[in-house]
Design a protein around this motif. Structure first.
Motif, PDB file in Angstrom:
ATOM      1  N   GLY A   1      71.755  -2.513  19.143  1.00  0.00           N
ATOM      2  CA  GLY A   1      72.889  -3.308  18.684  1.00  0.00           C
ATOM      3  C   GLY A   1      73.383  -4.209  19.799  1.00  0.00           C
ATOM      4  O   GLY A   1      73.697  -5.385  19.573  1.00  0.00           O
ATOM      5  N   GLU A   2      73.441  -3.651  21.024  1.00  0.00           N
ATOM      6  CA  GLU A   2      73.950  -4.411  22.173  1.00  0.00           C
ATOM      7  C   GLU A   2      73.075  -5.652  22.410  1.00  0.00           C
ATOM      8  O   GLU A   2      73.582  -6.760  22.605  1.00  0.00           O
ATOM      9  CB  GLU A   2      73.961  -3.543  23.445  1.00  0.00           C
ATOM     10  N   GLN A   3      71.747  -5.434  22.360  1.00  0.00           N
ATOM     11  CA  GLN A   3      70.820  -6.539  22.594  1.00  0.00           C
ATOM     12  C   GLN A   3      70.972  -7.598  21.487  1.00  0.00           C
ATOM     13  O   GLN A   3      70.920  -8.800  21.766  1.00  0.00           O
ATOM     14  CB  GLN A   3      69.396  -5.992  22.571  1.00  0.00           C
ATOM     15  N   ALA A   4      71.194  -7.104  20.255  1.00  0.00           N
ATOM     16  CA  ALA A   4      71.369  -8.026  19.120  1.00  0.00           C
ATOM     17  C   ALA A   4      72.573  -8.926  19.372  1.00  0.00           C
ATOM     18  O   ALA A   4      72.518 -10.145  19.120  1.00  0.00           O
ATOM     19  CB  ALA A   4      71.548  -7.244  17.834  1.00  0.00           C
ATOM     20  N   LEU A   5      73.672  -8.356  19.908  1.00  0.00           N
ATOM     21  CA  LEU A   5      74.890  -9.150  20.161  1.00  0.00           C
ATOM     22  C   LEU A   5      74.641 -10.216  21.229  1.00  0.00           C
ATOM     23  O   LEU A   5      75.192 -11.318  21.156  1.00  0.00           O
ATOM     24  CB  LEU A   5      76.037  -8.225  20.570  1.00  0.00           C
TER      25      LEU A   5
ATOM     26  N   SER B   1      71.906 -19.254  16.629  1.00  0.00           N
ATOM     27  CA  SER B   1      72.416 -19.169  15.255  1.00  0.00           C
ATOM     28  C   SER B   1      71.265 -18.699  14.356  1.00  0.00           C
ATOM     29  O   SER B   1      70.288 -19.425  14.158  1.00  0.00           O
ATOM     30  CB  SER B   1      72.917 -20.549  14.835  1.00  0.00           C
ATOM     31  N   PHE B   2      71.369 -17.484  13.832  1.00  0.00           N
ATOM     32  CA  PHE B   2      70.313 -16.959  12.950  1.00  0.00           C
ATOM     33  C   PHE B   2      70.702 -17.179  11.493  1.00  0.00           C
ATOM     34  O   PHE B   2      71.870 -17.050  11.120  1.00  0.00           O
ATOM     35  CB  PHE B   2      70.095 -15.460  13.205  1.00  0.00           C
ATOM     36  N   HIS B   3      69.692 -17.487  10.682  1.00  0.00           N
ATOM     37  CA  HIS B   3      69.955 -17.616   9.244  1.00  0.00           C
ATOM     38  C   HIS B   3      70.029 -16.235   8.608  1.00  0.00           C
ATOM     39  O   HIS B   3      70.873 -15.976   7.764  1.00  0.00           O
ATOM     40  CB  HIS B   3      68.848 -18.446   8.569  1.00  0.00           C
ATOM     41  N   VAL B   4      69.098 -15.372   9.012  1.00  0.00           N
ATOM     42  CA  VAL B   4      69.033 -14.021   8.436  1.00  0.00           C
ATOM     43  C   VAL B   4      68.869 -13.012   9.570  1.00  0.00           C
ATOM     44  O   VAL B   4      68.151 -13.270  10.538  1.00  0.00           O
ATOM     45  CB  VAL B   4      67.828 -13.890   7.459  1.00  0.00           C
ATOM     46  N   ILE B   5      69.574 -11.879   9.440  1.00  0.00           N
ATOM     47  CA  ILE B   5      69.380 -10.786  10.415  1.00  0.00           C
ATOM     48  C   ILE B   5      68.946  -9.545   9.642  1.00  0.00           C
ATOM     49  O   ILE B   5      69.619  -9.129   8.694  1.00  0.00           O
ATOM     50  CB  ILE B   5      70.689 -10.494  11.199  1.00  0.00           C
ATOM     51  N   LEU B   6      67.793  -9.010  10.010  1.00  0.00           N
ATOM     52  CA  LEU B   6      67.330  -7.762   9.383  1.00  0.00           C
ATOM     53  C   LEU B   6      67.742  -6.634  10.315  1.00  0.00           C
ATOM     54  O   LEU B   6      67.290  -6.558  11.457  1.00  0.00           O
ATOM     55  CB  LEU B   6      65.807  -7.770   9.193  1.00  0.00           C
ATOM     56  N   MET B   7      68.641  -5.789   9.840  1.00  0.00           N
ATOM     57  CA  MET B   7      69.311  -4.819  10.716  1.00  0.00           C
ATOM     58  C   MET B   7      68.960  -3.393  10.335  1.00  0.00           C
ATOM     59  O   MET B   7      69.188  -2.975   9.185  1.00  0.00           O
ATOM     60  CB  MET B   7      70.829  -5.042  10.564  1.00  0.00           C
TER      61      MET B   7
ATOM     62  N   PHE C   1      76.931  -4.899  12.635  1.00  0.00           N
ATOM     63  CA  PHE C   1      77.237  -5.848  11.557  1.00  0.00           C
ATOM     64  C   PHE C   1      78.664  -6.399  11.722  1.00  0.00           C
ATOM     65  O   PHE C   1      78.887  -7.608  11.724  1.00  0.00           O
ATOM     66  CB  PHE C   1      77.079  -5.090  10.228  1.00  0.00           C
ATOM     67  N   HIS C   2      79.640  -5.475  11.899  1.00  0.00           N
ATOM     68  CA  HIS C   2      81.037  -5.907  12.020  1.00  0.00           C
ATOM     69  C   HIS C   2      81.247  -6.725  13.298  1.00  0.00           C
ATOM     70  O   HIS C   2      81.990  -7.710  13.295  1.00  0.00           O
ATOM     71  CB  HIS C   2      81.975  -4.696  11.995  1.00  0.00           C
ATOM     72  N   LYS C   3      80.572  -6.336  14.386  1.00  0.00           N
ATOM     73  CA  LYS C   3      80.754  -7.054  15.656  1.00  0.00           C
ATOM     74  C   LYS C   3      80.196  -8.471  15.561  1.00  0.00           C
ATOM     75  O   LYS C   3      80.782  -9.413  16.098  1.00  0.00           O
ATOM     76  CB  LYS C   3      80.097  -6.278  16.800  1.00  0.00           C
ATOM     77  N   ILE C   4      79.034  -8.612  14.876  1.00  0.00           N
ATOM     78  CA  ILE C   4      78.446  -9.957  14.748  1.00  0.00           C
ATOM     79  C   ILE C   4      79.405 -10.856  13.962  1.00  0.00           C
ATOM     80  O   ILE C   4      79.634 -12.009  14.302  1.00  0.00           O
ATOM     81  CB  ILE C   4      77.064  -9.887  14.045  1.00  0.00           C
ATOM     82  N   LYS C   5      79.983 -10.270  12.899  1.00  0.00           N
ATOM     83  CA  LYS C   5      80.867 -11.039  12.017  1.00  0.00           C
ATOM     84  C   LYS C   5      82.134 -11.514  12.727  1.00  0.00           C
ATOM     85  O   LYS C   5      82.759 -12.493  12.307  1.00  0.00           O
ATOM     86  CB  LYS C   5      81.260 -10.198  10.786  1.00  0.00           C
ATOM     87  N   THR C   6      82.544 -10.773  13.798  1.00  0.00           N
ATOM     88  CA  THR C   6      83.807 -11.139  14.460  1.00  0.00           C
ATOM     89  C   THR C   6      83.588 -11.523  15.921  1.00  0.00           C
ATOM     90  O   THR C   6      84.534 -11.568  16.704  1.00  0.00           O
ATOM     91  CB  THR C   6      84.778  -9.938  14.411  1.00  0.00           C
ATOM     92  N   GLN C   7      82.350 -11.791  16.321  1.00  0.00           N
ATOM     93  CA  GLN C   7      82.023 -12.024  17.729  1.00  0.00           C
ATOM     94  C   GLN C   7      82.649 -13.345  18.252  1.00  0.00           C
ATOM     95  O   GLN C   7      82.412 -14.418  17.675  1.00  0.00           O
ATOM     96  CB  GLN C   7      80.499 -12.099  17.876  1.00  0.00           C
TER      97      GLN C   7
ATOM     98  N   HIS D   1      77.261 -17.202  17.477  1.00  0.00           N
ATOM     99  CA  HIS D   1      76.692 -18.280  16.661  1.00  0.00           C
ATOM    100  C   HIS D   1      76.192 -17.804  15.304  1.00  0.00           C
ATOM    101  O   HIS D   1      75.676 -18.591  14.525  1.00  0.00           O
ATOM    102  CB  HIS D   1      75.530 -18.938  17.424  1.00  0.00           C
ATOM    103  N   SER D   2      76.286 -16.497  15.054  1.00  0.00           N
ATOM    104  CA  SER D   2      75.677 -15.994  13.808  1.00  0.00           C
ATOM    105  C   SER D   2      76.685 -15.318  12.895  1.00  0.00           C
ATOM    106  O   SER D   2      76.336 -14.433  12.123  1.00  0.00           O
ATOM    107  CB  SER D   2      74.548 -15.015  14.157  1.00  0.00           C
ATOM    108  N   LYS D   3      77.947 -15.774  12.989  1.00  0.00           N
ATOM    109  CA  LYS D   3      78.976 -15.148  12.150  1.00  0.00           C
ATOM    110  C   LYS D   3      78.679 -15.334  10.666  1.00  0.00           C
ATOM    111  O   LYS D   3      79.087 -14.532   9.834  1.00  0.00           O
ATOM    112  CB  LYS D   3      80.346 -15.760  12.465  1.00  0.00           C
TER     113      LYS D   3
END
Ligand code: ADP
Length: 558
Positions: free
Chosen positions: A496-500, A507-513, A526-532, A536-538
């Motif tokens: 998850g840390e590396q993903a952030l 800016s990714f169009h799709v993230i497979l998590m 998921f929540h961290k990406i949405k509020t980071q 660039h990938s909110k």
């Protein structure tokens, strides 16, 4: 003192022991109360200088009853003793008591009622009905005699009638209190036990579900890796031999996956946690997908596979497409499995229902296979039940498929029937009520377009950016390889840390998590990406990849 305590302890243990029939325990309890009562009335008789004949009757009754109970207890013949007591009560004690103690002017009527209660509580089945009938006849007879020949009754004085009545009242009251308290205590103990057992069963179910859910994760993940990587070998196999080996790996892997899925479905169905998810779907796509999976198996067994679709079938309906597919694939797989020569046919038609919003789809799967013996048909849908085992032992199976199919059909409010002639063939018919979506009719050519084409990607997207987040490098490799031909730009992260870190830059169009990862799990990430902040990938579409199939598994998508 010690032996007295011992007797009380043993008596308590006996009365609480669930190994002994409840009526036997109640009989012994009543016998103890009755014997104590007799003993007390003998002492009281002595104290008030009762006449010797009366005392002798009490002593005689006490000895006789005591012997009866002791012998019955030692020989484990309590049931027989309770019958003897019923005979003595109804035919001897009741008439003697009535005629010698003032008829209806005394306590005799109360004692008659007590005798009826004794029979109702201690005896069972036909003897109970017989003795209650006999007692009623005896009561009517003694009342008749009393009315017509009053001189036969030994009359009480007004005073003794009162004394007898009140004494009988209190003695019987004690008996009743003992009986009812014992029954109530027993009921409460059984209730407590039942509650405790149901709590234990619930606990067991919870841990079973947890086990299945973790088993699903642990087993499905490596199988998916095997099937996924094998698919790559199949796509690029340099020789026919390698291709054939890969095909064998594929079919073995799929059987294993199928088995695990069946066990998981069964556990979910049994715990009542299987949800039917209703959404509109294309009927032609459903039939094409199902047929696409079956025709190759039919071909391998040199069976003719045909599809017959009524042209008035709707284009789209509302229902659980995944489960309907599962039902049809299971039935078609069985038809192929249990047919050695001839044909397998899937036919589909529709019927109107009384509800203008609902249409009934009727699927029939007909084969010219080994058929099912008439006497096996009632057991066909039982879990783990394989019928005609001596002829089927070479055909692999668990006996779970039809049970799951039946439960799915029931959950959807449908119906499944089977028509089979042994050694001739079978027809399974499934009727499903489904929601109507629009007026369009099915595209039959699309539904029948089943031949397996050489693999080609459904789309290419060289400008798309996709991030794959998974702590298992092998899983990343499978997704990467499967997406290779789409030309998508793939970035990978193993935590998850590396993903952030990656979403901060790109800016990714799709993230497979992946859902379950050590440290930060998929949901947190998921929540961290949405509020980071500065991320660039909110707005990226995030899709959860998980092998968890447990009902408690949370949903994750955006
Ligand atoms: P299995 O895994 O054994 O196939 P199923 O629950 O799917 O389990 O089927 C239960 C039994 O019903 C099978 O073992 C087989 O004896 C019988 N059966 C099912 N479908 C057919 C069919 N199309 N023809 C003959 N027998 C069948």
């Amino acid at each position: 003192m010690k032996s007295k305590n011992n007797i009380i302890h043993n008596a308590k243990e006996y009365l609480n022991s669930s190994d002994v029939d409840v009526r036997e325990r109640l009989f012994m309890l009543l016998a103890s109360v009755a014997l104590t009562g007799m003993w007390l009335s003998f002492i009281m008789g002595l104290a008030i200088h009762e006449n010797i004949e009366s005392l002798m009757v009490v002593v005689g009754g006490f000895v006789f009853f005591l012997l009866l109970v002791v012998v019955g207890f030692k020989l484990k013949r309590i049931v027989e003793v309770s019958y003897i007591v019923a005979v003595v009560l109804v035919l001897v004690m009741m008439p003697i008591n009535f005629f010698t103690s003032g008829g209806i002017h005394g306590g005799a009527t109360l004692w008659n009622l007590f005798d009826a209660l004794y029979i109702a509580l201690i005896l069972r089945g036909k003897p109970r009905a017989f003795f209650l009938g006999l007692q009623s006849v005896v009561v009517i007879a003694i009342y008749y005699v009393y009315y017509n020949y009053p001189s036969l009754i030994v009359k009480h004085t007004e005073e003794t009638a009162f004394e007898d009545s009140i004494a009988s009242y209190f003695i019987i009251m004690i008996f009743l209190v003992v009986m009812v308290s014992f029954q109530t205590r027993l009921y409460m103990r059984e209730n407590e036990k039942a509650n405790q057992q149901s709590e234990e069963i619930n606990e067991l179910n919870r841990s079973q579900n947890k086990f299945f859910s973790s088993m699903s994760h642990e087993i499905r993940t490596p199988i998916n890796t095997i099937i996924g990587l094998n698919e790559m070998i199949l796509r690029d196999a340099p020789t026919d031999e390698i291709k054939e080996d890969a095909q064998n790996i594929e079919s073995a892997g799929k059987i294993l996956l199928h088995l695990i899925n069946d066990i998981l479905d069964m556990s979910k169905l049994e715990s009542g946690k299987m949800d039917i998810i209703t959404a509109p779907f294309d009927v032609a796509d459903l039939i094409a997908d199902v047929a696409g999976m079956i025709w190759i198996r039919a071909k391998e067994k040199k069976l003719k596979f045909s599809i017959d679709i009524s042209p008035d079938m709707p284009k789209q309906v509302k229902g659980d497409e995944v489960r309907i597919k599962q039902i049809l694939i299971n039935l078609l797989n069985n038809s192929v499995k249990y047919t050695n020569e001839g044909s397998v046919e899937l036919s589909a038609r529709c019927e109107d229902t009384n509800d203008p919003e609902i249409i009934k789809l009727v699927f029939s799967i007909t084969d010219t296979g080994i058929g099912i013996k008439k006497d096996s048909i009632p057991y066909l849908f039982d879990a783990f039940k394989r019928v005609d085992e001596e002829n089927n032992k070479m055909i692999e199976g668990t006996g779970l498929g039809l049970s799951i199919v039946k439960q799915f059909v029931d959950l959807m409010g449908g119906n499944i029937t089977v028509n089979s002639v042994y050694n001739v063939g079978s027809t399974f018919t499934v009727e499903l009520p489904l929601g109507i979506v629009g007026e369009g009719r099915i595209n039959i050519n699309k539904a029948k377009g089943t031949s397996k084409k050489k693999y080609a990607p459904k789309f290419t997207a060289p400008t798309a950016n996709v991030l794959i987040v998974d702590d298992t490098p092998m899983n990343i490799k499978v997704v990467e390889r499967l997406l290779k031909d789409t030309e998508i730009n793939i970035t990978t992260a193993t935590s998850g840390e590396q993903a952030l870190e990656k979403t901060l830059e790109t800016s990714f169009h799709v993230i497979l998590m992946d859902h379950e990862m050590p440290g930060m799990n998929g949901i947190e990430c998921f929540h961290k990406i949405k509020t980071q902040t500065g991320g660039h990938s909110k707005n990226a579409r995030i899709v959860a990849l998980t092998a968890n199939a447990g009902p408690e598994c949370p949903a994750l998508s955006s």
